[in-house]
Write a protein that holds these residues in place. Structure first.
Motif, PDB file in Angstrom:
ATOM      1  N   ALA A  25      16.612  32.696  49.203  1.00  0.00           N
ATOM      2  CA  ALA A  25      18.050  33.445  48.380  1.00  0.00           C
ATOM      3  C   ALA A  25      18.414  32.594  46.930  1.00  0.00           C
ATOM      4  O   ALA A  25      18.577  31.114  46.711  1.00  0.00           O
ATOM      5  CB  ALA A  25      19.366  32.673  49.045  1.00  0.00           C
ATOM      6  N   GLU A  81      20.190  33.094  53.677  1.00  0.00           N
ATOM      7  CA  GLU A  81      19.178  32.869  53.904  1.00  0.00           C
ATOM      8  C   GLU A  81      19.286  32.574  55.673  1.00  0.00           C
ATOM      9  O   GLU A  81      18.404  33.595  55.993  1.00  0.00           O
ATOM     10  CB  GLU A  81      18.325  31.740  53.035  1.00  0.00           C
ATOM     11  CG  GLU A  81      17.040  31.549  53.436  1.00  0.00           C
ATOM     12  CD  GLU A  81      15.829  30.280  52.893  1.00  0.00           C
ATOM     13  OE1 GLU A  81      14.827  30.713  52.734  1.00  0.00           O
ATOM     14  OE2 GLU A  81      16.394  29.351  52.782  1.00  0.00           O
ATOM     15  N   CYS A  89      18.831  37.972  47.739  1.00  0.00           N
ATOM     16  CA  CYS A  89      18.422  36.731  49.043  1.00  0.00           C
ATOM     17  C   CYS A  89      17.421  38.203  49.231  1.00  0.00           C
ATOM     18  O   CYS A  89      17.451  39.501  49.583  1.00  0.00           O
ATOM     19  CB  CYS A  89      18.937  37.172  50.315  1.00  0.00           C
ATOM     20  SG  CYS A  89      17.837  35.954  52.145  1.00  0.00           S
TER      21      CYS A  89
END
Length: 590
Positions: free
Chosen positions: A293, A278, A323
């Motif tokens: 994520a 992330e 993600c």
């Protein structure tokens, strides 16, 4: 949802939400972990009173009964980092013989007993990074493995069913453990560990069959289950194509497919993968928000035994990371994602790469345009090209052929793709999520060139479909604990071509490069195809501006014959294809 105890005043009642609980824990309060109630035989839990099992007749002469236990622990809030395709479930339940039967098969959904530890935190919708709050003082326990059952116990169950009057019987046992962590905007949003075990029993009396399943592994309960299964089998309609495999068709040895790396992961490891992915995504210029994520790990064990003499089992592990982020502002925001998965941890791509790719993809989609309707070449990115193989697999499923509901009904042995095209189903690829040493009916598995030089060479057949069509089974039977076997692929892929993606689109003066498909407008009987799409417009062999709000249409029979693959095949899941180009598609826009 946890409920507070009643106060001295009868009128005062309060409901404490998961969000408040998480906030309380982060402030230093001692968390209260609540264990799941499970059936007798599960470790360290009291047996739950058994409810009278519900009996439901299934189509095709099968009947199913369920025994369910319900988790008493508060479930973790579903992570917001849900991408359109990422395989965020670490444990692949489609491993043979745990592969879910196709939609035509009468499978009854079932909830498994779980022990869940969850922590939730609602992150702000703002886009600026901020430090994560103090981690809740929650430690995911490492409980004992679910009550194990070996082949000796499975054979006892078979013996009880035979003693009750079954002519033939098989049993499948599945146990699994999963651990999942999710975060959004730097704050943990999900932590869940679950464990479960199931036993499915199929009893046959003549040409009648019944399927029952349970999570109660107590011998007395299993003996009662076997008796009920036989009684149910006597009551259902006949199914002339049901039955076990004859002994001469059974698998007697199989290869080691290396499907478990033997490693366990910790919450800290999964949380680290999420954070790195992330952070990398949000560092991309233009990314303004995040859906988060999610990282997960799981392991499953499978055992299958039957009265025809088959007995086998194996273990499988799996990892995944995904993600998804957003770019832009207000109503002009665009979203995209990336993901990775593998049987071995070493097969995963770096979290930073997953996050960076997700961010870059989202930014590239900003300011999309509509286009006028036209007819032009359409290029499917490899992220979505595998859907074409899904349509093919459905069309050559033996059950569809027997019901005469396939657009490829009369095409066996005929050309359905361009010369040189090869589609392969290979269950013996090592360390792949779709691999299986034997099928769900105990038959040996092998590699099949389903499409060879453009020619369709076989149907996908389990025993029942093979009997319906008077053909030999192909080892594609798959089943779960709750339904009869049905045909399914293993590692299905389109062989790579010779041209790179740049070379594939170099001579396209005007066309569409598709990166996302929406909806499921496919007619399996006629082959008519119409799906919403988004991607990029191709001009003079180059990707130019982003496109959204269009529909691509054609007929799969024509599309298969006009398909050209690129050389960028990557194995990422059980169904894979390189980028493909299809000529003469209709693109509907303004």
């Amino acid at each position: 949802m946890a409920k507070a105890k009643k106060t001295a005043s009868k009128s005062a009642k309060k409901k404490v939400t998961a969000k408040k609980v998480a906030t309380k824990r982060s402030a230093g309060a001692r968390p209260a972990a609540k264990a799941t109630a499970a059936k007798q035989g599960a470790p360290k839990v009291k047996p739950k009173a058994k409810a009278k099992p519900k009996v439901r007749a299934a189509s095709g002469g099968a009947s199913s009964v369920k025994r369910k236990t319900t988790s008493a622990a508060p479930k973790a809030k579903a992570p917001r980092a849900v991408a359109a395709k990422p395989a965020t479930t670490a444990l692949r339940k489609t491993a043979s013989p745990v592969v879910m039967a196709p939609r035509a098969a009468p499978v009854i959904a079932k909830s498994k007993p779980k022990t869940v530890v969850a922590a939730t935190h609602q992150a702000s919708a703002g886009s600026s990074p901020r430090p994560a709050p103090a981690a809740p003082a929650i430690v995911a326990p490492t409980p004992k493995a679910p009550a194990a059952i070996d082949h000796e116990r499975l054979h006892e169950v078979l013996g009880w069913a035979k003693a009750a009057g079954a002519d033939a019987v098989d049993a499948i046992y599945v146990e699994g453990t999963q651990l999942s962590v999710g975060q959004r905007l730097g704050a943990r949003e999900q932590l869940e560990r679950s464990e479960g075990h199931d036993l499915g029993l199929r009893a046959l009396v003549g040409t009648r069959q019944a399927i029952v399943s349970t999570t109660d592994l107590d011998p007395a309960g299993l003996k009662d289950l076997a008796t009920r299964a036989v009684a149910m089998a006597r009551a259902v309609p006949e199914d002339p194509v049901c039955g076990l495999a004859p002994p001469e068709l059974l698998a007697h040895d199989w290869p080691d497919l290396d499907l478990d790396d033997g490693r366990d992961v910790t919450v800290e490891q999964l949380a680290d993968w999420c954070a790195r992915a992330e952070d990398a995504a949000r560092a991309v210029a233009g990314v303004t928000n995040s859906e988060g994520a999610t990282a997960s790990w799981g392991r499953t064990r499978v055992a299958l035994a039957a009265s025809n003499g088959f007995a086998g089992g194996y273990s499988r592990a799996g990892y995944s990371l995904s993600c998804a982020v957003l770019a832009g502002e207000g109503t002009a925001m665009e979203r995209d994602y990336d993901w990775t998965s593998g049987v071995y941890q070493s097969q995963l791509e770096a979290p930073e790469k997953i996050g960076r790719t997700a961010g870059e993809r989202a930014v590239k989609r900003l300011n999309p345009r509509r286009m006028k309707s036209t007819k032009a070449p359409v290029v499917y990115d490899r992220r979505v090209a595998g859907s074409m193989l899904g349509h093919l697999a459905g069309a050559i499923n033996g059950r569809s052929i027997a019901r005469k509901t396939s657009f490829l009904l009369d095409r066996l042995g005929q050309r359905v793709f361009k010369p040189g095209i090869r589609v392969i189903d290979d269950p013996h690829r090592k360390r792949e999520s779709g691999s299986r040493p034997f099928d769900g009916e105990g038959l040996p598995t092998r590699r099949w060139n389903i499409i060879d030089d453009g020619v369709l060479t076989t149907w996908l057949l389990d025993l029942a479909a093979a009997r319906q069509l008077n053909l030999s089974p192909t080892g594609h039977g798959s089943r779960g604990v709750s339904g009869p076997p049905g045909p399914s692929t293993s590692n299905l892929y389109l062989e790579a071509g010779n041209a790179s993606v740049d070379e594939l689109i170099a001579d396209i003066a005007a066309g569409l490069y598709v990166t996302e498909l929406i909806g499921f407008g496919v007619n399996g009987v006629t082959g008519d195809y119409s799906r919403g799409a988004a991607g990029f417009w191709i001009e003079n062999g180059k990707l130019t501006w982003p496109v959204s709000g269009v529909t691509v249409a054609g007929n799969l029979k024509d599309m298969f014959l006009n398909m050209t693959p690129a050389s960028d095949l990557m194995f990422k899941g059980a169904t894979n294809a390189p980028t493909v180009r299809i000529e003469g598609m209709t693109i509907a826009g303004e």
